[in-house]
Design a protein around this motif. Structure first.
Motif, PDB file in Angstrom:
ATOM      1  N   LEU A 345       0.848  -1.206   0.118  1.00  0.00           N
ATOM      2  CA  LEU A 345      -0.029   0.080   0.005  1.00  0.00           C
ATOM      3  C   LEU A 345       1.019   1.343  -0.053  1.00  0.00           C
ATOM      4  O   LEU A 345       1.999   1.083   0.713  1.00  0.00           O
ATOM      5  CB  LEU A 345      -0.991   0.072   1.184  1.00  0.00           C
ATOM      6  N   LEU A 346       0.311   2.314  -0.824  1.00  0.00           N
ATOM      7  CA  LEU A 346       1.278   3.278  -1.052  1.00  0.00           C
ATOM      8  C   LEU A 346       0.745   4.733  -0.787  1.00  0.00           C
ATOM      9  O   LEU A 346      -0.373   5.033  -1.513  1.00  0.00           O
ATOM     10  CB  LEU A 346       2.088   3.430  -2.397  1.00  0.00           C
ATOM     11  N   ASN A 347       1.066   5.612   0.339  1.00  0.00           N
ATOM     12  CA  ASN A 347       0.534   6.808   0.297  1.00  0.00           C
ATOM     13  C   ASN A 347       1.054   7.777  -0.784  1.00  0.00           C
ATOM     14  O   ASN A 347       2.016   7.655  -1.360  1.00  0.00           O
ATOM     15  CB  ASN A 347       0.849   7.564   1.823  1.00  0.00           C
ATOM     16  N   LYS A 348       0.040   8.882  -0.876  1.00  0.00           N
ATOM     17  CA  LYS A 348       0.350   9.942  -1.792  1.00  0.00           C
ATOM     18  C   LYS A 348       1.472  10.766  -1.225  1.00  0.00           C
ATOM     19  O   LYS A 348       1.474  11.090   0.145  1.00  0.00           O
ATOM     20  CB  LYS A 348      -0.873  10.900  -2.263  1.00  0.00           C
ATOM     21  N   ALA A 349       2.093  11.608  -1.799  1.00  0.00           N
ATOM     22  CA  ALA A 349       3.082  12.424  -1.393  1.00  0.00           C
ATOM     23  C   ALA A 349       2.454  13.966  -0.996  1.00  0.00           C
ATOM     24  O   ALA A 349       1.511  14.157  -1.611  1.00  0.00           O
ATOM     25  CB  ALA A 349       4.193  12.951  -2.010  1.00  0.00           C
ATOM     26  N   THR A 350       2.637  14.580   0.161  1.00  0.00           N
ATOM     27  CA  THR A 350       2.305  15.989   0.589  1.00  0.00           C
ATOM     28  C   THR A 350       2.735  16.947  -0.426  1.00  0.00           C
ATOM     29  O   THR A 350       1.729  17.851  -0.894  1.00  0.00           O
ATOM     30  CB  THR A 350       2.513  16.164   2.042  1.00  0.00           C
ATOM     31  N   ASN A 351       3.577  16.629  -1.088  1.00  0.00           N
ATOM     32  CA  ASN A 351       4.179  17.680  -2.121  1.00  0.00           C
ATOM     33  C   ASN A 351       5.283  16.859  -2.763  1.00  0.00           C
ATOM     34  O   ASN A 351       5.811  15.944  -2.432  1.00  0.00           O
ATOM     35  CB  ASN A 351       4.676  19.022  -1.544  1.00  0.00           C
ATOM     36  N   ARG A 352       5.661  17.542  -4.036  1.00  0.00           N
ATOM     37  CA  ARG A 352       6.903  16.958  -4.772  1.00  0.00           C
ATOM     38  C   ARG A 352       8.313  16.902  -3.651  1.00  0.00           C
ATOM     39  O   ARG A 352       8.307  17.922  -2.915  1.00  0.00           O
ATOM     40  CB  ARG A 352       7.167  17.902  -5.925  1.00  0.00           C
ATOM     41  N   TYR A 353       8.747  16.033  -3.763  1.00  0.00           N
ATOM     42  CA  TYR A 353      10.305  15.635  -3.063  1.00  0.00           C
ATOM     43  C   TYR A 353       9.948  15.174  -1.618  1.00  0.00           C
ATOM     44  O   TYR A 353      10.833  15.318  -0.835  1.00  0.00           O
ATOM     45  CB  TYR A 353      11.263  16.713  -3.068  1.00  0.00           C
ATOM     46  N   ALA A 354       8.556  15.027  -1.275  1.00  0.00           N
ATOM     47  CA  ALA A 354       8.533  14.313   0.075  1.00  0.00           C
ATOM     48  C   ALA A 354       8.722  12.891   0.054  1.00  0.00           C
ATOM     49  O   ALA A 354       8.181  12.449  -1.118  1.00  0.00           O
ATOM     50  CB  ALA A 354       7.204  14.845   0.543  1.00  0.00           C
ATOM     51  N   TRP A 355       9.038  12.395   1.051  1.00  0.00           N
ATOM     52  CA  TRP A 355       8.895  10.918   0.817  1.00  0.00           C
ATOM     53  C   TRP A 355       7.607  10.380   1.166  1.00  0.00           C
ATOM     54  O   TRP A 355       6.660  11.020   1.548  1.00  0.00           O
ATOM     55  CB  TRP A 355       9.867  10.170   1.630  1.00  0.00           C
ATOM     56  N   GLN A 356       7.252   9.005   0.533  1.00  0.00           N
ATOM     57  CA  GLN A 356       5.708   8.527   0.497  1.00  0.00           C
ATOM     58  C   GLN A 356       5.848   7.211   1.373  1.00  0.00           C
ATOM     59  O   GLN A 356       6.685   6.401   1.236  1.00  0.00           O
ATOM     60  CB  GLN A 356       5.460   8.274  -0.863  1.00  0.00           C
ATOM     61  N   ARG A 357       4.837   6.965   2.430  1.00  0.00           N
ATOM     62  CA  ARG A 357       4.887   6.028   3.129  1.00  0.00           C
ATOM     63  C   ARG A 357       4.470   4.581   2.307  1.00  0.00           C
ATOM     64  O   ARG A 357       3.453   4.911   1.827  1.00  0.00           O
ATOM     65  CB  ARG A 357       3.905   6.484   4.321  1.00  0.00           C
ATOM     66  N   PHE A 358       4.880   3.540   2.727  1.00  0.00           N
ATOM     67  CA  PHE A 358       4.496   2.302   2.259  1.00  0.00           C
ATOM     68  C   PHE A 358       4.223   1.320   3.271  1.00  0.00           C
ATOM     69  O   PHE A 358       4.869   1.438   4.139  1.00  0.00           O
ATOM     70  CB  PHE A 358       5.108   1.674   0.962  1.00  0.00           C
ATOM     71  N   ASN A 359       3.441   0.352   3.193  1.00  0.00           N
ATOM     72  CA  ASN A 359       2.893  -0.714   4.030  1.00  0.00           C
ATOM     73  C   ASN A 359       2.515  -2.031   3.582  1.00  0.00           C
ATOM     74  O   ASN A 359       1.990  -1.925   2.445  1.00  0.00           O
ATOM     75  CB  ASN A 359       1.418  -0.134   5.196  1.00  0.00           C
ATOM     76  N   ALA A 360       2.804  -2.991   4.228  1.00  0.00           N
ATOM     77  CA  ALA A 360       2.381  -4.386   3.805  1.00  0.00           C
ATOM     78  C   ALA A 360       2.334  -5.171   4.976  1.00  0.00           C
ATOM     79  O   ALA A 360       2.641  -4.989   6.080  1.00  0.00           O
ATOM     80  CB  ALA A 360       3.406  -4.915   2.641  1.00  0.00           C
ATOM     81  N   GLU A 361       1.359  -6.164   4.914  1.00  0.00           N
ATOM     82  CA  GLU A 361       1.489  -7.488   5.702  1.00  0.00           C
ATOM     83  C   GLU A 361       1.781  -8.673   5.100  1.00  0.00           C
ATOM     84  O   GLU A 361       1.337  -9.164   3.944  1.00  0.00           O
ATOM     85  CB  GLU A 361       0.093  -7.566   6.222  1.00  0.00           C
ATOM     86  N   ILE A 362       2.802  -9.239   5.408  1.00  0.00           N
ATOM     87  CA  ILE A 362       3.396 -10.399   4.944  1.00  0.00           C
ATOM     88  C   ILE A 362       3.053 -11.895   5.790  1.00  0.00           C
ATOM     89  O   ILE A 362       3.285 -12.044   6.931  1.00  0.00           O
ATOM     90  CB  ILE A 362       4.948 -10.252   4.980  1.00  0.00           C
ATOM     91  N   ASN A 363       2.436 -12.723   4.765  1.00  0.00           N
ATOM     92  CA  ASN A 363       2.450 -14.027   5.425  1.00  0.00           C
ATOM     93  C   ASN A 363       3.574 -14.964   4.791  1.00  0.00           C
ATOM     94  O   ASN A 363       4.084 -15.178   3.701  1.00  0.00           O
ATOM     95  CB  ASN A 363       0.975 -14.938   4.792  1.00  0.00           C
ATOM     96  N   PHE A 364       3.982 -15.810   5.783  1.00  0.00           N
ATOM     97  CA  PHE A 364       5.012 -16.857   5.509  1.00  0.00           C
ATOM     98  C   PHE A 364       4.423 -18.377   5.591  1.00  0.00           C
ATOM     99  O   PHE A 364       3.776 -18.357   6.354  1.00  0.00           O
ATOM    100  CB  PHE A 364       6.265 -16.621   6.435  1.00  0.00           C
ATOM    101  N   GLN A 365       4.827 -18.961   4.736  1.00  0.00           N
ATOM    102  CA  GLN A 365       4.231 -20.477   4.542  1.00  0.00           C
ATOM    103  C   GLN A 365       5.097 -21.241   5.255  1.00  0.00           C
ATOM    104  O   GLN A 365       4.673 -22.524   5.682  1.00  0.00           O
ATOM    105  CB  GLN A 365       4.266 -20.737   3.121  1.00  0.00           C
ATOM    106  N   LYS A 366       6.354 -21.135   5.337  1.00  0.00           N
ATOM    107  CA  LYS A 366       7.402 -22.049   6.149  1.00  0.00           C
ATOM    108  C   LYS A 366       8.426 -21.281   7.287  1.00  0.00           C
ATOM    109  O   LYS A 366       8.480 -19.896   6.830  1.00  0.00           O
ATOM    110  CB  LYS A 366       8.300 -22.527   5.058  1.00  0.00           C
ATOM    111  N   SER A 367       8.825 -21.935   7.891  1.00  0.00           N
ATOM    112  CA  SER A 367       9.762 -21.347   8.962  1.00  0.00           C
ATOM    113  C   SER A 367      11.057 -21.095   8.133  1.00  0.00           C
ATOM    114  O   SER A 367      11.155 -21.884   7.263  1.00  0.00           O
ATOM    115  CB  SER A 367       9.870 -21.982  10.077  1.00  0.00           C
ATOM    116  N   GLY A 368      11.843 -20.425   8.742  1.00  0.00           N
ATOM    117  CA  GLY A 368      13.220 -20.102   8.076  1.00  0.00           C
ATOM    118  C   GLY A 368      13.735 -18.745   8.107  1.00  0.00           C
ATOM    119  O   GLY A 368      13.181 -18.060   8.672  1.00  0.00           O
ATOM    120  N   TYR A 369      14.887 -18.805   7.268  1.00  0.00           N
ATOM    121  CA  TYR A 369      15.630 -17.249   7.339  1.00  0.00           C
ATOM    122  C   TYR A 369      15.005 -16.623   6.049  1.00  0.00           C
ATOM    123  O   TYR A 369      15.057 -17.327   4.951  1.00  0.00           O
ATOM    124  CB  TYR A 369      17.117 -17.464   7.299  1.00  0.00           C
TER     125      TYR A 369
END
Lengths: 412, 169
Positions: A345-369
């Motif tokens: 998921l990606l947020n819009k920037a408040t203005n040009r040259y501002a960084w934009q927040r991203f988010n995600a939720e990750i499911n893992f199928q197996k244990s491991g590194y």
């Protein structure tokens, strides 16, 4: 009681109470200077960097260079005490904000004018933009063959709300001749050698960049005075360009009829080969070109690398992406070393040259590194590479995707 | 018998003194505990460090006394963090008078690379000619701060990752 005896007594009793609490003798306890506490008791001890958190990683103390660990960059706006520091010389001392003057002149200026900060505030429109500043050498530590200079890892970047006036308004007030091509800055910082005739750094930007709406002469960062190490009381801020263009402790701007030739504009500084070269190549000065726009990049700021979770849990990730182009259009993550990529998921920037927040939720199928990798794509279609981008002699512009390590263990 | 009878009041007195002592001790504990409570909590929630780590934290925070100025431990010159050998004196005199030791220790280059840096410092940063010291300085840097082979992109620094349990709702 004499002062020294009193101090000795206080020290002894403090030590005794620390030992009482800690339940053991503190190693080298007698050598802890008064006013300091053991690290396990105090996270706020002064690290020698005024106005800065001691959680910054200090790369160099002469001049001061310190970066922010990735997981401390999770705020939407980087707090002043966590914002990275890249100094080329020594900051000025005994600054009087009310008697600070900025002079604009140069061969392509129609006049020469001097303003104090109050005049700037009253005469021109005061604006605030969220602007990302990133050191051109951020990521240098990964280059091979290695490049000389401060070995920045990932944290020579931050995004703050900068308040000031538009550079273009001030330049227009002075008057710009038709032959203007560049602006250059001079600051009050002093050369490390102590030689007053030497500039530590005097860079600038093409006139078109100077005339952008978001190009500021700023006195405030996140609603507060600039920290001393970030240019108090006045600085330039250019989002999307190497942060070295954004001159600190700003005293003078020159409007030039040629590319500015100040300190660290020439030679190999803040330049990359005009043509791409094989790793390790020797490149002559005349074949090096000035870095202008910074590349698309992103950083995973949550969780901190090294997280261990259970297989039954979902892993939330979060971070920021930024570019010198109009905007970031997508951020993806991979947990299988780049074979598959999922959208965040990606947020819009408040203005040009501002960084934009991203988010995600990750499911893992197996244990491991696992490694979680993130890559951003901007509106020009530029995407971050997985391995290092073009090698260059001074190790600039490493925008390879950020990686964090995660362990997934069996269990509910 | 008589002795015992005479001791009884003393026994009582000593019991009283012991009681008072215990009360005083307990209240001292409480008085120490109250202001120290935040520190105790900080202590209980602290990350755990080995004795060596604690040792090094404390060492880093020490103000160097006169006799620590040139201390060398395990081949490292403690004050600067640089590798110590016979040529270190040239580094200290010619390099560290102008810039931080960290600028050297975080960098890696072959002999030619270090020579180029010296040339750059001479041409642009006001470094004086190093004279007879230059070959010794280059020997030192080439021997101790040579490049490591990293490939096109190094692995994450697995050995230095501090693994932790991520608390999730």
């Amino acid at each position: 009681m004499k002062k020294r005896e009193r101090r000795y007594f206080i020290k002894q009793s403090l030590l005794a109470s620390f030992s009482f609490v800690v339940g053991m003798n503190i190693v080298h306890g007698r050598n802890i200077p008064i006013g300091m506490r053991p690290i396990i008791l105090d996270e706020n001890e002064f690290n020698g960097l005024p106005g800065k958190s001691n959680l910054l990683t200090i790369l160099n103390d002469k001049p001061i260079n310190a970066e922010t660990p990735a997981h401390l960059l999770n705020d939407d706006l980087t707090p002043n005490e966590l914002f990275f520091v890249r100094n080329n010389g020594n900051p000025p001392i005994n600054i009087d904000k009310d008697n600070w003057f900025l002079t604009i002149e140069g061969e392509s200026a129609k006049s020469s004018k001097t303003y104090d900060i109050n005049t700037l505030k009253n005469k021109f429109e005061v604006v605030t933009y969220n602007l990302t500043l990133e050191c051109g050498g951020n990521g240098r530590s990964e280059f091979n063959p290695p490049a000389k200079g401060n070995q920045w890892t990932v944290g020579a970047v931050g995004c703050a709300a900068w308040t000031g006036v538009r550079l273009k308004d001030v330049l227009a007030d002075v008057g710009i001749k038709n032959d203007a091509v560049y602006i250059g800055y001079y600051g009050a910082d002093t050369h490390l050698s102590g030689d007053a005739s030497k500039e530590s750094i005097s860079r600038g930007v093409p006139i078109a960049k100077a005339m952008e709406d978001e190009s500021l002469i700023a006195w405030s960062m996140n609603g507060k005075d600039l920290p001393l190490l970030n240019g108090y009381p006045l600085r330039l801020v250019f989002g999307g360009y190497p942060a070295s263009c954004s001159g600190k402790w700003l005293e003078k701007i020159v409007i030039r009829n040629k590319v500015h030739d100040g300190q660290k504009m020439d030679g190999q500084s803040y330049r990359i080969p005009c043509e791409t070269v094989a790793p390790g190549s020797k490149v002559e000065d005349e074949d090096m070109c000035i870095i202008e726009n910074m590349p698309v990049k992103s950083l995973i700021t949550y969780p901190q690398s090294g997280a261990t979770i259970k297989l039954s849990q979902k892993l939330p990730i979060s971070g920021h992406a930024w570019t010198s182009a109009k905007e970031i259009v997508s951020v993806e993550y991979s947990i299988d070393f780049g074979m598959h990529w999922q959208k965040c998921l990606l947020n819009k920037a408040t203005n040009r040259y501002a960084w934009q927040r991203f988010n995600a939720e990750i499911n893992f199928q197996k244990s491991g590194y696992y490694e979680v990798w993130a890559r951003a794509t901007d509106s020009l279609g530029n995407t971050q590479p997985i391995i290092l981008p073009g090698w260059n002699p001074k190790g600039y512009l490493n925008n390879a995707c950020h990686r964090i390590a995660v362990k997934v263990v069996d269990g509910e | 018998m008589e002795n015992n009878r005479n001791k009884a009041p003393i026994d009582n007195l000593s019991l009283l003194i012991k009681l008072i002592n215990i009360i005083v001790f307990l209240s001292v504990c409480v008085f120490i505990y109250l202001p120290m409570q935040p520190y105790i909590n900080a202590y209980l929630k602290r990350p755990t460090y080995s004795k060596e780590e604690l040792d090094s934290f404390t060492k880093k925070r020490m103000v160097f006394q006169e006799d620590d100025w040139d201390r060398v431990e395990h081949g490292i010159h403690v004050r600067t963090g640089m590798i110590y050998d016979a040529n270190f004196k040239y580094i200290e005199a010619k390099c560290l008078s102008c810039h931080s030791a960290k600028l050297i220790t975080q960098n890696r280059a072959d002999r030619n690379g270090w020579q180029q840096m010296i040339k750059w410092m001479r041409e642009t940063q006001g470094l004086q000619d190093l004279g007879e010291a230059e070959p010794f300085i280059l020997d030192y840097l080439t021997e101790h701060y040579a490049p490591k082979e990293l490939g096109r992109r190094p692995n994450l620094d697995i050995e230095n990752i501090e693994w932790y349990v991520l608390e999730l709702d």
